[in-house]
Design a protein around this motif. Structure first.
Motif, PDB file in Angstrom:
ATOM      1  N   PRO A  90      17.693  -0.659  -9.927  1.00  0.00           N
ATOM      2  CA  PRO A  90      17.877   0.216  -8.708  1.00  0.00           C
ATOM      3  C   PRO A  90      16.677   0.844  -8.151  1.00  0.00           C
ATOM      4  CG  PRO A  90      19.043   1.438 -10.496  1.00  0.00           C
ATOM      5  CD  PRO A  90      18.358   0.310 -10.832  1.00  0.00           C
ATOM      6  N   ILE A  91      15.445   0.248  -8.316  1.00  0.00           N
ATOM      7  CA  ILE A  91      14.263   0.717  -7.679  1.00  0.00           C
ATOM      8  C   ILE A  91      13.623  -0.020  -6.684  1.00  0.00           C
ATOM      9  CG2 ILE A  91      12.984  -0.164  -9.669  1.00  0.00           C
ATOM     10  CD1 ILE A  91      11.065   2.416  -9.272  1.00  0.00           C
ATOM     11  N   THR A  92      13.273   0.496  -5.552  1.00  0.00           N
ATOM     12  CA  THR A  92      12.307  -0.342  -4.537  1.00  0.00           C
ATOM     13  C   THR A  92      10.840   0.323  -4.429  1.00  0.00           C
ATOM     14  OG1 THR A  92      14.289  -0.854  -3.265  1.00  0.00           O
ATOM     15  CG2 THR A  92      12.197  -0.546  -2.000  1.00  0.00           C
ATOM     16  N   LEU A  93       9.971  -0.649  -4.567  1.00  0.00           N
ATOM     17  CA  LEU A  93       8.486  -0.297  -4.579  1.00  0.00           C
ATOM     18  C   LEU A  93       8.070  -0.301  -3.077  1.00  0.00           C
ATOM     19  CD1 LEU A  93       7.825  -1.297  -7.962  1.00  0.00           C
ATOM     20  CD2 LEU A  93       7.669   0.981  -7.201  1.00  0.00           C
ATOM     21  N   LEU A  94       6.973   0.522  -2.542  1.00  0.00           N
ATOM     22  CA  LEU A  94       6.553   0.148  -1.573  1.00  0.00           C
ATOM     23  C   LEU A  94       5.072  -0.150  -1.517  1.00  0.00           C
ATOM     24  CD1 LEU A  94       7.600   3.654   0.637  1.00  0.00           C
ATOM     25  CD2 LEU A  94       8.632   1.421   0.753  1.00  0.00           C
ATOM     26  N   ASP A 110       1.862  -1.258   7.167  1.00  0.00           N
ATOM     27  CA  ASP A 110       1.102  -2.212   6.285  1.00  0.00           C
ATOM     28  C   ASP A 110       1.826  -2.166   4.963  1.00  0.00           C
ATOM     29  OD1 ASP A 110       0.268  -0.113   5.574  1.00  0.00           O
ATOM     30  OD2 ASP A 110      -1.913  -0.407   6.113  1.00  0.00           O
ATOM     31  N   THR A 111       2.885  -1.605   4.442  1.00  0.00           N
ATOM     32  CA  THR A 111       3.411  -1.739   3.292  1.00  0.00           C
ATOM     33  C   THR A 111       4.761  -2.414   3.491  1.00  0.00           C
ATOM     34  OG1 THR A 111       4.522   0.388   3.589  1.00  0.00           O
ATOM     35  CG2 THR A 111       2.598   0.472   2.424  1.00  0.00           C
ATOM     36  N   VAL A 112       5.117  -3.142   2.363  1.00  0.00           N
ATOM     37  CA  VAL A 112       6.554  -3.833   2.361  1.00  0.00           C
ATOM     38  C   VAL A 112       7.103  -3.117   1.209  1.00  0.00           C
ATOM     39  CG1 VAL A 112       5.683  -5.631   1.062  1.00  0.00           C
ATOM     40  CG2 VAL A 112       7.716  -5.913   2.214  1.00  0.00           C
ATOM     41  N   ALA A 113       8.364  -2.898   1.537  1.00  0.00           N
ATOM     42  CA  ALA A 113       9.672  -2.366   0.383  1.00  0.00           C
ATOM     43  C   ALA A 113      10.077  -3.657  -0.359  1.00  0.00           C
ATOM     44  CB  ALA A 113      10.668  -1.713   0.968  1.00  0.00           C
ATOM     45  N   ILE A 177      13.517   4.907  -3.544  1.00  0.00           N
ATOM     46  CA  ILE A 177      12.382   4.002  -3.236  1.00  0.00           C
ATOM     47  C   ILE A 177      10.930   5.205  -3.510  1.00  0.00           C
ATOM     48  CG2 ILE A 177      11.238   3.667  -0.916  1.00  0.00           C
ATOM     49  CD1 ILE A 177      13.811   3.223   0.232  1.00  0.00           C
ATOM     50  N   VAL A 178      10.102   4.302  -4.318  1.00  0.00           N
ATOM     51  CA  VAL A 178       8.646   4.840  -4.603  1.00  0.00           C
ATOM     52  C   VAL A 178       7.561   4.197  -3.948  1.00  0.00           C
ATOM     53  CG1 VAL A 178       7.538   5.464  -6.678  1.00  0.00           C
ATOM     54  CG2 VAL A 178       9.973   5.329  -7.060  1.00  0.00           C
ATOM     55  N   GLY A 179       6.842   5.196  -3.342  1.00  0.00           N
ATOM     56  CA  GLY A 179       5.562   4.629  -2.664  1.00  0.00           C
ATOM     57  C   GLY A 179       4.331   5.127  -3.460  1.00  0.00           C
ATOM     58  N   PHE A 180       3.123   4.899  -3.016  1.00  0.00           N
ATOM     59  CA  PHE A 180       2.089   5.299  -3.521  1.00  0.00           C
ATOM     60  C   PHE A 180       1.018   5.790  -2.747  1.00  0.00           C
ATOM     61  CE2 PHE A 180       4.318   2.746  -6.495  1.00  0.00           C
ATOM     62  CZ  PHE A 180       3.863   3.559  -7.867  1.00  0.00           C
ATOM     63  N   GLU A 181       0.095   6.849  -2.928  1.00  0.00           N
ATOM     64  CA  GLU A 181      -0.979   7.339  -2.311  1.00  0.00           C
ATOM     65  C   GLU A 181      -2.260   7.232  -3.195  1.00  0.00           C
ATOM     66  OE1 GLU A 181       0.284  11.173  -0.865  1.00  0.00           O
ATOM     67  OE2 GLU A 181       1.104  10.044   0.956  1.00  0.00           O
ATOM     68  N   PRO A 185       2.198   8.364  -7.447  1.00  0.00           N
ATOM     69  CA  PRO A 185       3.745   7.989  -6.887  1.00  0.00           C
ATOM     70  C   PRO A 185       4.226   9.020  -6.198  1.00  0.00           C
ATOM     71  CG  PRO A 185       3.520   8.344  -9.412  1.00  0.00           C
ATOM     72  CD  PRO A 185       2.237   8.682  -8.717  1.00  0.00           C
ATOM     73  N   VAL A 186       4.948   8.652  -5.176  1.00  0.00           N
ATOM     74  CA  VAL A 186       5.698   9.465  -4.312  1.00  0.00           C
ATOM     75  C   VAL A 186       7.055   8.856  -4.144  1.00  0.00           C
ATOM     76  CG1 VAL A 186       5.956  10.779  -1.944  1.00  0.00           C
ATOM     77  CG2 VAL A 186       3.589   9.991  -2.797  1.00  0.00           C
TER      78      VAL A 186
END
Ligand code: TXA
Ligand code: MG
Length: 321
Positions: A90-94, A110-113, A177-181, A185-186
């Motif tokens: 159950p994890i989604t990455l941007l 410009d990101t996709v989940a 949902i986890v994205g990155f800067e 990780p955010v």
């Protein structure tokens, strides 16, 4: 209009997806409304069936990290660790998208989940396909997410040709949902994978949950997962209770009944006090009370740890005050 069929035939699902139709699929979190992510003609039908605004981007589902690499560029090191530890799960990455992913899927971002769902039927289906599946939760926009095939049918009957029935979703709340800067990780959505588990493998993460309606930060619309009846989230010791008319009130609570209210309309999500069990039962309970004769749904705040945080997040978004 379609005659909506419910079944377990992945070949039927595959045939429909090959002709750009939309099919509901089971995952461990909630049911998804799936179509070929590489076909704009197919993806547009998802938005139509859900009544979803185009500014809210979709999650793309694949069956492996290697399959994922076809659709995204340079995956951050911590994203790889998360995928290796928790996917399928159950994890989604941007992640930065490749050109092959249509702008319609990402609402121009410009990101996709990306996510690898942990459900045997859906993983088999994904392995049979030469394209990934774009799939939001299979509910009309703004309503409670479905955790059974019947929940999907209750609302999308006639709007889609097929619901692949994989039983009751075992996790019960949407993916984290986890994205990155850069490499940082955010977390943008609390969900089925707890912050505690994530931090155990990649260290401290930032949590940035949007609680206002803001199309510039898609996905985190404040009014979401909402029943039609009014829902109120209260603390365990709430004095507000005294003032309310308790006759037509339904309750969602963790492991203890509210003593001043008749048990008949109270649902305990886990009498034995297990937050995973509570998460699994959450959306079905909201639906049951929404379809009952109560006027107001009272939800009692859950412990702010583990899956309790995702449960509180959903209850907050479902609440009207
Ligand atoms: O568990 C889940 O994630 C389920 C199952 C079906 O996989 N899917 C799901 O999809 O919850 P959906 O569409 O209901 O929620 C996905 C969220 C949306 O709120 C969307 O705005 C956000 O992910 N999202 C998608 N792509 C994004 C992106 N590139 N940047 C930021 N947010 C994004
Ligand atoms: Mg959703």
């Amino acid at each position: 209009m379609f005659h909506t069929e419910i079944g377990q035939d992945i070949h039927k699902a595959k045939a429909l997806l090959l002709e750009d139709s939309v099919v509901a699929i089971p995952t461990e979190t909630v049911y998804g409304l799936a179509a070929n992510a590489l076909s704009e003609e197919a993806v547009v039908k998802i938005f139509a069936a859900k009544n979803r605004p185009f500014f809210d981007p979709l999650i793309v589902h694949t069956y492996s990290l290697d399959a994922m690499r076809k659709y995204v560029e340079d995956i951050p090191a911590k994203a790889i660790i998360l995928l290796q530890q928790f996917s399928p799960g159950p994890i989604t990455l941007l992640l930065k998208k490749k050109i092959i992913i249509p702008d319609l899927v990402t609402s121009g971002l410009d990101t996709v989940a990306m996510r690898i769902p942990n459900h045997p039927l859906t993983l088999s289906l994904l392995r049979e396909l030469e394209f990934p599946l774009a799939a939001p939760s299979a509910n009309p926009f703004g309503y409670i997410s479905p955790t059974t095939a019947q929940h999907v049918a209750d609302q999308l009957q006639g709007k889609i040709p097929y619901i692949l029935d994989g039983g009751v979703a075992t996790v019960g709340v949407e993916s984290t949902i986890v994205g990155f800067e850069g490499e940082q990780p955010v977390v943008f959505r609390l969900g089925g994978l707890t912050i505690e588990k994530i931090e155990r493998v990649i260290g401290k993460v930032q949590i940035r949950i949007q609680d206002s309606s803001n199309p510039a930060a898609p996905g985190m619309l404040s009014s979401h997962y909402a029943p039609i009846k009014k829902l109120r989230l209260v603390g365990e010791e709430s004095h507000e209770l005294e003032k309310l008319d308790k006759r037509r009130m339904g309750v969602i609570a963790f492991d203890k009944y509210i003593e001043t209210i008749s048990k008949e309309n109270q649902i305990l999500l886990s009498p034995k006090g297990d937050l995973s069990e509570a998460a699994k039962n959450l959306f079905a309970a909201m639906r049951r009370l929404d379809n009952s004769n109560v006027d107001l749904i009272l939800a009692v705040h859950f412990p702010d740890i583990g899956l309790g945080r995702a449960i509180n997040d959903r209850l907050k978004r479902a609440s009207t005050t």
